[in-house]
Design a protein around this motif. Sequence first.
Motif, PDB file in Angstrom:
ATOM      1  N   GLY A  25       0.795  -1.237   0.000  1.00 50.45           N
ATOM      2  CA  GLY A  25       0.000   0.000   0.000  1.00 50.45           C
ATOM      3  C   GLY A  25       0.819   1.274   0.000  1.00 50.45           C
ATOM      4  O   GLY A  25       0.263   2.366   0.135  1.00 50.45           O
ATOM      5  N   SER A  26       2.145   1.145  -0.173  1.00 47.48           N
ATOM      6  CA  SER A  26       2.959   2.354  -0.321  1.00 47.48           C
ATOM      7  C   SER A  26       2.588   3.022  -1.637  1.00 47.48           C
ATOM      8  O   SER A  26       2.171   2.352  -2.581  1.00 47.48           O
ATOM      9  N   VAL A  27       2.772   4.342  -1.723  1.00 44.75           N
ATOM     10  CA  VAL A  27       2.435   5.035  -2.974  1.00 44.75           C
ATOM     11  C   VAL A  27       3.685   5.332  -3.793  1.00 44.75           C
ATOM     12  O   VAL A  27       4.749   5.573  -3.239  1.00 44.75           O
ATOM     13  N   GLN A  28       3.504   5.304  -5.119  1.00 48.21           N
ATOM     14  CA  GLN A  28       4.584   5.696  -6.022  1.00 48.21           C
ATOM     15  C   GLN A  28       4.502   7.212  -6.193  1.00 48.21           C
ATOM     16  O   GLN A  28       3.437   7.745  -6.488  1.00 48.21           O
ATOM     17  N   ILE A  29       5.616   7.894  -5.996  1.00 47.24           N
ATOM     18  CA  ILE A  29       5.637   9.332  -6.264  1.00 47.24           C
ATOM     19  C   ILE A  29       6.671   9.596  -7.354  1.00 47.24           C
ATOM     20  O   ILE A  29       7.877   9.438  -7.134  1.00 47.24           O
ATOM     21  N   SER A  30       6.180   9.915  -8.541  1.00 47.98           N
ATOM     22  CA  SER A  30       7.062  10.181  -9.679  1.00 47.98           C
ATOM     23  C   SER A  30       6.991  11.670  -9.992  1.00 47.98           C
ATOM     24  O   SER A  30       5.941  12.170 -10.403  1.00 47.98           O
ATOM     25  N   THR A  31       8.101  12.373  -9.796  1.00 46.66           N
ATOM     26  CA  THR A  31       8.099  13.808 -10.101  1.00 46.66           C
ATOM     27  C   THR A  31       7.884  14.032 -11.603  1.00 46.66           C
ATOM     28  O   THR A  31       7.252  15.005 -12.001  1.00 46.66           O
ATOM     29  N   GLY A  32       8.377  13.097 -12.438  1.00 48.33           N
ATOM     30  CA  GLY A  32       8.150  13.213 -13.883  1.00 48.33           C
ATOM     31  C   GLY A  32       6.659  13.160 -14.204  1.00 48.33           C
ATOM     32  O   GLY A  32       6.149  13.966 -14.992  1.00 48.33           O
ATOM     33  N   ASP A  33       5.923  12.217 -13.583  1.00 51.05           N
ATOM     34  CA  ASP A  33       4.467  12.117 -13.816  1.00 51.05           C
ATOM     35  C   ASP A  33       3.759  13.386 -13.333  1.00 51.05           C
ATOM     36  O   ASP A  33       2.863  13.904 -14.000  1.00 51.05           O
ATOM     37  N   ILE A  34       4.161  13.884 -12.165  1.00 51.30           N
ATOM     38  CA  ILE A  34       3.521  15.089 -11.612  1.00 51.30           C
ATOM     39  C   ILE A  34       3.750  16.272 -12.564  1.00 51.30           C
ATOM     40  O   ILE A  34       2.830  17.027 -12.888  1.00 51.30           O
ATOM     41  N   LEU A  35       4.993  16.390 -13.052  1.00 46.81           N
ATOM     42  CA  LEU A  35       5.312  17.506 -13.956  1.00 46.81           C
ATOM     43  C   LEU A  35       4.574  17.376 -15.282  1.00 46.81           C
ATOM     44  O   LEU A  35       4.035  18.363 -15.800  1.00 46.81           O
ATOM     45  N   ARG A  36       4.520  16.166 -15.842  1.00 52.20           N
ATOM     46  CA  ARG A  36       3.790  15.991 -17.115  1.00 52.20           C
ATOM     47  C   ARG A  36       2.310  16.323 -16.927  1.00 52.20           C
ATOM     48  O   ARG A  36       1.677  16.919 -17.789  1.00 52.20           O
ATOM     49  N   GLY A  37       1.755  15.950 -15.766  1.00 50.72           N
ATOM     50  CA  GLY A  37       0.358  16.281 -15.473  1.00 50.72           C
ATOM     51  C   GLY A  37       0.160  17.793 -15.438  1.00 50.72           C
ATOM     52  O   GLY A  37      -0.813  18.322 -15.974  1.00 50.72           O
ATOM     53  N   ALA A  38       1.133  18.504 -14.844  1.00 46.35           N
ATOM     54  CA  ALA A  38       1.041  19.967 -14.737  1.00 46.35           C
ATOM     55  C   ALA A  38       1.168  20.617 -16.114  1.00 46.35           C
ATOM     56  O   ALA A  38       0.485  21.601 -16.416  1.00 46.35           O
ATOM     57  N   VAL A  39       2.034  20.057 -16.964  1.00 47.30           N
ATOM     58  CA  VAL A  39       2.189  20.595 -18.324  1.00 47.30           C
ATOM     59  C   VAL A  39       0.876  20.427 -19.076  1.00 47.30           C
ATOM     60  O   VAL A  39       0.378  21.359 -19.710  1.00 47.30           O
ATOM     61  N   GLN A  40       0.290  19.227 -18.956  1.00 52.11           N
ATOM     62  CA  GLN A  40      -0.953  18.968 -19.687  1.00 52.11           C
ATOM     63  C   GLN A  40      -2.101  19.846 -19.181  1.00 52.11           C
ATOM     64  O   GLN A  40      -2.914  20.323 -19.966  1.00 52.11           O
ATOM     65  N   ALA A  41      -2.111  20.075 -17.875  1.00 47.13           N
ATOM     66  CA  ALA A  41      -3.187  20.889 -17.293  1.00 47.13           C
ATOM     67  C   ALA A  41      -2.945  22.384 -17.538  1.00 47.13           C
ATOM     68  O   ALA A  41      -3.819  23.211 -17.258  1.00 47.13           O
ATOM     69  N   GLY A  42      -1.747  22.748 -17.998  1.00 47.43           N
ATOM     70  CA  GLY A  42      -1.446  24.153 -18.295  1.00 47.43           C
ATOM     71  C   GLY A  42      -1.315  25.018 -17.057  1.00 47.43           C
ATOM     72  O   GLY A  42      -1.542  26.228 -17.112  1.00 47.43           O
ATOM     73  N   THR A  43      -0.907  24.422 -15.917  1.00 42.08           N
ATOM     74  CA  THR A  43      -0.740  25.218 -14.689  1.00 42.08           C
ATOM     75  C   THR A  43       0.548  26.038 -14.773  1.00 42.08           C
ATOM     76  O   THR A  43       1.387  25.815 -15.656  1.00 42.08           O
ATOM     77  N   GLU A  44       0.707  26.964 -13.816  1.00 44.63           N
ATOM     78  CA  GLU A  44       1.928  27.781 -13.757  1.00 44.63           C
ATOM     79  C   GLU A  44       3.161  26.883 -13.692  1.00 44.63           C
ATOM     80  O   GLU A  44       4.155  27.098 -14.383  1.00 44.63           O
ATOM     81  N   LEU A  45       3.080  25.868 -12.819  1.00 47.82           N
ATOM     82  CA  LEU A  45       4.193  24.924 -12.676  1.00 47.82           C
ATOM     83  C   LEU A  45       4.508  24.287 -14.027  1.00 47.82           C
ATOM     84  O   LEU A  45       5.666  24.206 -14.444  1.00 47.82           O
ATOM     85  N   GLY A  46       3.467  23.836 -14.722  1.00 45.32           N
ATOM     86  CA  GLY A  46       3.644  23.197 -16.026  1.00 45.32           C
ATOM     87  C   GLY A  46       4.302  24.129 -17.024  1.00 45.32           C
ATOM     88  O   GLY A  46       5.202  23.741 -17.769  1.00 45.32           O
ATOM     89  N   LYS A  47       3.864  25.403 -17.018  1.00 49.05           N
ATOM     90  CA  LYS A  47       4.431  26.368 -17.972  1.00 49.05           C
ATOM     91  C   LYS A  47       5.917  26.593 -17.680  1.00 49.05           C
ATOM     92  O   LYS A  47       6.727  26.710 -18.592  1.00 49.05           O
ATOM     93  N   GLU A  48       6.256  26.645 -16.384  1.00 51.46           N
ATOM     94  CA  GLU A  48       7.661  26.865 -16.027  1.00 51.46           C
ATOM     95  C   GLU A  48       8.524  25.651 -16.371  1.00 51.46           C
ATOM     96  O   GLU A  48       9.675  25.782 -16.764  1.00 51.46           O
ATOM     97  N   ALA A  49       7.937  24.457 -16.227  1.00 55.08           N
ATOM     98  CA  ALA A  49       8.730  23.232 -16.373  1.00 55.08           C
ATOM     99  C   ALA A  49       8.893  22.772 -17.824  1.00 55.08           C
ATOM    100  O   ALA A  49       9.877  22.121 -18.164  1.00 55.08           O
ATOM    101  N   LYS A  50       7.932  23.109 -18.686  1.00 56.21           N
ATOM    102  CA  LYS A  50       7.856  22.485 -20.021  1.00 56.21           C
ATOM    103  C   LYS A  50       9.149  22.589 -20.847  1.00 56.21           C
ATOM    104  O   LYS A  50       9.627  21.593 -21.387  1.00 56.21           O
ATOM    105  N   GLY A  51       9.713  23.786 -20.931  1.00 58.71           N
ATOM    106  CA  GLY A  51      10.908  23.981 -21.753  1.00 58.71           C
ATOM    107  C   GLY A  51      12.058  23.089 -21.291  1.00 58.71           C
ATOM    108  O   GLY A  51      12.720  22.424 -22.098  1.00 58.71           O
ATOM    109  N   PHE A  52      12.277  23.055 -19.981  1.00 55.98           N
ATOM    110  CA  PHE A  52      13.354  22.213 -19.438  1.00 55.98           C
ATOM    111  C   PHE A  52      13.111  20.755 -19.817  1.00 55.98           C
ATOM    112  O   PHE A  52      14.017  20.046 -20.237  1.00 55.98           O
TER     113      PHE A  52
END
Length: 215
Positions: A25-52
């Motif tokens: 029952g431990s959870v997987q935490i993938s920063t790559g998945d979180i960032l891709r989700g933010a890019v797709q959702a068009g959040t501020e975080l996603g906008k900052e991260a996309k180019g990198f």
Amino acid sequence: MKIILLGAPGAGKGTVAKRLTALDGSVQISTGDILRGAVQAGTELGKEAKGFMDRGDLVPDSLIMGIMEGRLQEADCKNGFLLDGFPRTIPQAEALKALLTKLGIKLDMVVDIEVPRDVILDRLCTRRTCENSQCQAIYNVKSMPPKVEGICDKCGSKIIQRADETEAAISHRLDTYNEKTAPLVGFYRTEGIMKTVTGTSSDAVVEAIKSELGM
Ligand code: AMP
């Protein structure tokens, strides 16, 4: 369990993490998945991260630590977590150490998954990912194709080749790994919680981790 999974892109961290979550029952935490989700959702975080991300560069440490400080305090982390793709730099590892101390959390183990570069290159060039940010299931055109070409078995969304999985971006990501992330092995070795697993089979890696944890 509370584990950090180290290993180059394509070493199998995500697959191993998913199998381990099924055990306790431990959870997987993938920063790559979180960032891709933010890019797709068009959040501020996603906008900052996309180019990198598109260039295969690391996203700045301050953005990553902002994500992780919140994520590690969410209720589902109480049963344990598998950190997949984080930390990726020495400053992230140091900030994580301070954060875990503040939260009173002790890591069980840091696992470095070692896979030869030619295997990794082949895996990443043939890897495909579900474009739905809530799913992000992984396929491989050679070894694990979806039942219907181009369509995710799990959610029916389109399967795509990630922008950072062209040959040039992959090669850059691997160089970045060697330069910025590989030094974490030495960092965690001095902490005395480092375990290296060599092998290309995720099953073997999962078994090695289970045996180390006495499961
Ligand atoms: P991954 O899916 O783990 O290969 O991550 C994809 C991309 O997201 C990486 O190439 C980086 O641009 C970014 N990323 C993910 N995790 C981190 C991290 N811990 N630190 C910096 N950048 C990250």
